[in-house]
Design a protein around this motif. Structure first.
Motif, PDB file in Angstrom:
ATOM      1  N   THR A  12      -3.666  61.070 182.466  1.00  0.00           N
ATOM      2  CA  THR A  12      -3.667  60.041 183.499  1.00  0.00           C
ATOM      3  C   THR A  12      -4.342  58.747 183.064  1.00  0.00           C
ATOM      4  N   LEU A  13      -4.918  58.700 181.879  1.00  0.00           N
ATOM      5  CA  LEU A  13      -5.703  57.539 181.470  1.00  0.00           C
ATOM      6  C   LEU A  13      -5.025  56.713 180.389  1.00  0.00           C
ATOM      7  N   LEU A  14      -5.364  55.441 180.372  1.00  0.00           N
ATOM      8  CA  LEU A  14      -5.067  54.574 179.255  1.00  0.00           C
ATOM      9  C   LEU A  14      -6.328  54.524 178.405  1.00  0.00           C
ATOM     10  N   ALA A  15      -6.166  54.412 177.101  1.00  0.00           N
ATOM     11  CA  ALA A  15      -7.299  54.208 176.198  1.00  0.00           C
ATOM     12  C   ALA A  15      -7.040  52.924 175.439  1.00  0.00           C
ATOM     13  N   ALA A  16      -8.087  52.324 174.902  1.00  0.00           N
ATOM     14  CA  ALA A  16      -7.927  51.067 174.185  1.00  0.00           C
ATOM     15  C   ALA A  16      -8.826  51.022 172.967  1.00  0.00           C
ATOM     16  N   ILE A  17      -8.269  50.528 171.887  1.00  0.00           N
ATOM     17  CA  ILE A  17      -9.026  50.161 170.692  1.00  0.00           C
ATOM     18  C   ILE A  17      -8.654  48.709 170.470  1.00  0.00           C
ATOM     19  N   ALA A  18      -9.578  47.817 170.797  1.00  0.00           N
ATOM     20  CA  ALA A  18      -9.201  46.406 170.828  1.00  0.00           C
ATOM     21  C   ALA A  18     -10.406  45.501 170.620  1.00  0.00           C
ATOM     22  N   ASP A  19     -10.104  44.213 170.471  1.00  0.00           N
ATOM     23  CA  ASP A  19     -11.173  43.226 170.329  1.00  0.00           C
ATOM     24  C   ASP A  19     -11.858  43.013 171.678  1.00  0.00           C
ATOM     25  N   VAL A  47     -13.870  46.566 169.205  1.00  0.00           N
ATOM     26  CA  VAL A  47     -13.988  46.300 167.774  1.00  0.00           C
ATOM     27  C   VAL A  47     -14.537  44.890 167.600  1.00  0.00           C
ATOM     28  N   ILE A  48     -15.712  44.812 166.982  1.00  0.00           N
ATOM     29  CA  ILE A  48     -16.373  43.534 166.728  1.00  0.00           C
ATOM     30  C   ILE A  48     -16.350  43.295 165.224  1.00  0.00           C
ATOM     31  N   PRO A  49     -15.692  42.198 164.789  1.00  0.00           N
ATOM     32  CA  PRO A  49     -15.597  41.928 163.349  1.00  0.00           C
ATOM     33  C   PRO A  49     -16.980  41.863 162.695  1.00  0.00           C
ATOM     34  N   GLY A  50     -17.109  42.544 161.569  1.00  0.00           N
ATOM     35  CA  GLY A  50     -18.373  42.565 160.841  1.00  0.00           C
ATOM     36  C   GLY A  50     -19.350  43.622 161.314  1.00  0.00           C
ATOM     37  N   LYS A  51     -19.121  44.179 162.500  1.00  0.00           N
ATOM     38  CA  LYS A  51     -20.018  45.197 163.034  1.00  0.00           C
ATOM     39  C   LYS A  51     -19.351  46.563 163.155  1.00  0.00           C
ATOM     40  N   THR A  52     -18.067  46.566 163.510  1.00  0.00           N
ATOM     41  CA  THR A  52     -17.341  47.821 163.673  1.00  0.00           C
ATOM     42  C   THR A  52     -16.636  48.148 162.368  1.00  0.00           C
ATOM     43  N   SER A  53     -16.919  49.318 161.818  1.00  0.00           N
ATOM     44  CA  SER A  53     -16.327  49.707 160.535  1.00  0.00           C
ATOM     45  C   SER A  53     -14.926  50.285 160.733  1.00  0.00           C
ATOM     46  N   VAL A  54     -14.163  50.294 159.663  1.00  0.00           N
ATOM     47  CA  VAL A  54     -12.836  50.908 159.676  1.00  0.00           C
ATOM     48  C   VAL A  54     -12.970  52.389 160.011  1.00  0.00           C
ATOM     49  N   GLU A  55     -14.040  53.016 159.557  1.00  0.00           N
ATOM     50  CA  GLU A  55     -14.275  54.430 159.858  1.00  0.00           C
ATOM     51  C   GLU A  55     -14.465  54.648 161.355  1.00  0.00           C
ATOM     52  N   PRO A 102      -0.766  42.347 171.270  1.00  0.00           N
ATOM     53  CA  PRO A 102      -1.327  41.163 170.616  1.00  0.00           C
ATOM     54  C   PRO A 102      -2.743  40.900 171.108  1.00  0.00           C
ATOM     55  N   SER A 103      -3.422  40.007 170.439  1.00  0.00           N
ATOM     56  CA  SER A 103      -4.720  39.544 170.920  1.00  0.00           C
ATOM     57  C   SER A 103      -4.682  38.023 170.975  1.00  0.00           C
ATOM     58  N   LYS A 104      -5.718  37.461 171.511  1.00  0.00           N
ATOM     59  CA  LYS A 104      -5.776  36.007 171.682  1.00  0.00           C
ATOM     60  C   LYS A 104      -5.625  35.276 170.340  1.00  0.00           C
ATOM     61  N   ASP A 105      -6.255  35.798 169.302  1.00  0.00           N
ATOM     62  CA  ASP A 105      -6.262  35.128 168.002  1.00  0.00           C
ATOM     63  C   ASP A 105      -5.228  35.655 167.018  1.00  0.00           C
ATOM     64  N   HIS A 106      -4.542  36.734 167.351  1.00  0.00           N
ATOM     65  CA  HIS A 106      -3.575  37.352 166.446  1.00  0.00           C
ATOM     66  C   HIS A 106      -2.275  37.630 167.197  1.00  0.00           C
ATOM     67  N   PRO A 107      -1.229  36.829 166.948  1.00  0.00           N
ATOM     68  CA  PRO A 107       0.036  37.039 167.656  1.00  0.00           C
ATOM     69  C   PRO A 107       0.698  38.353 167.246  1.00  0.00           C
ATOM     70  N   TYR A 108       1.569  38.816 168.107  1.00  0.00           N
ATOM     71  CA  TYR A 108       2.305  40.056 167.886  1.00  0.00           C
ATOM     72  C   TYR A 108       3.384  39.831 166.834  1.00  0.00           C
TER      73      TYR A 108
END
Length: 126
Positions: A12-19, A47-55, A102-108
């Motif tokens: 029943t839920l949506l999940a998100a991995i996003a900026d 996901v925060i650039p420089g703080k959140t790792s790929v792992e 998409p995100s604000k800074d990265h088009p689809y």
């Protein structure tokens, strides 16, 4: 009710991995869930650039796609999906469905979208 229908009715839920901007918008729309249940604390990763790792991104993808049975759709920014593209492209389960957004800074870019690639292969439009 069959076991397949029971399993789907839990999703029943949506999940998100996003900026940060995307997650904030989704949380304001009511997508967020916080729980005390072990392994189901939140249904989003900011996901925060420089703080959140790929792992960290990969671990969240794994948790949302295989370890949780309550997520129907995983929304992931396309530029973040690019960080773990091999995992996203290799994902074949029906649930949760993975939608690249998409995100604000990265088009689809439809050329990168794993679902569109699969549809093109299905219809022979390589």
């Amino acid at each position: 009710m069959s076991s397949a229908n029971e399993a789907m009715s839990k999703r029943t839920l949506l999940a998100a991995i996003a900026d940060e901007d995307s997650v904030t918008g989704l949380l304001l729309a009511g997508v967020g869930q916080i729980s005390n249940e072990e392994g189901k604390e939140t249904n989003f990763l900011t996901v925060i650039p420089g703080k959140t790792s790929v792992e960290d991104v990969e671990e969240a993808f794994e948790r949302f796609t295989t370890k949780r049975d309550d997520i129907a759709i995983l929304l992931i920014n396309q530029h973040i999906a690019d960080l773990i593209r091999y995992r996203v492209d290799g994902y074949t389960n029906a649930f949760p469905a993975i939608l690249e957004i998409p995100s604000k800074d990265h088009p689809y870019d439809p050329e990168k979208d794993s679902i569109l690639k699969k549809v093109r292969r299905l219809f022979g439009d390589n």
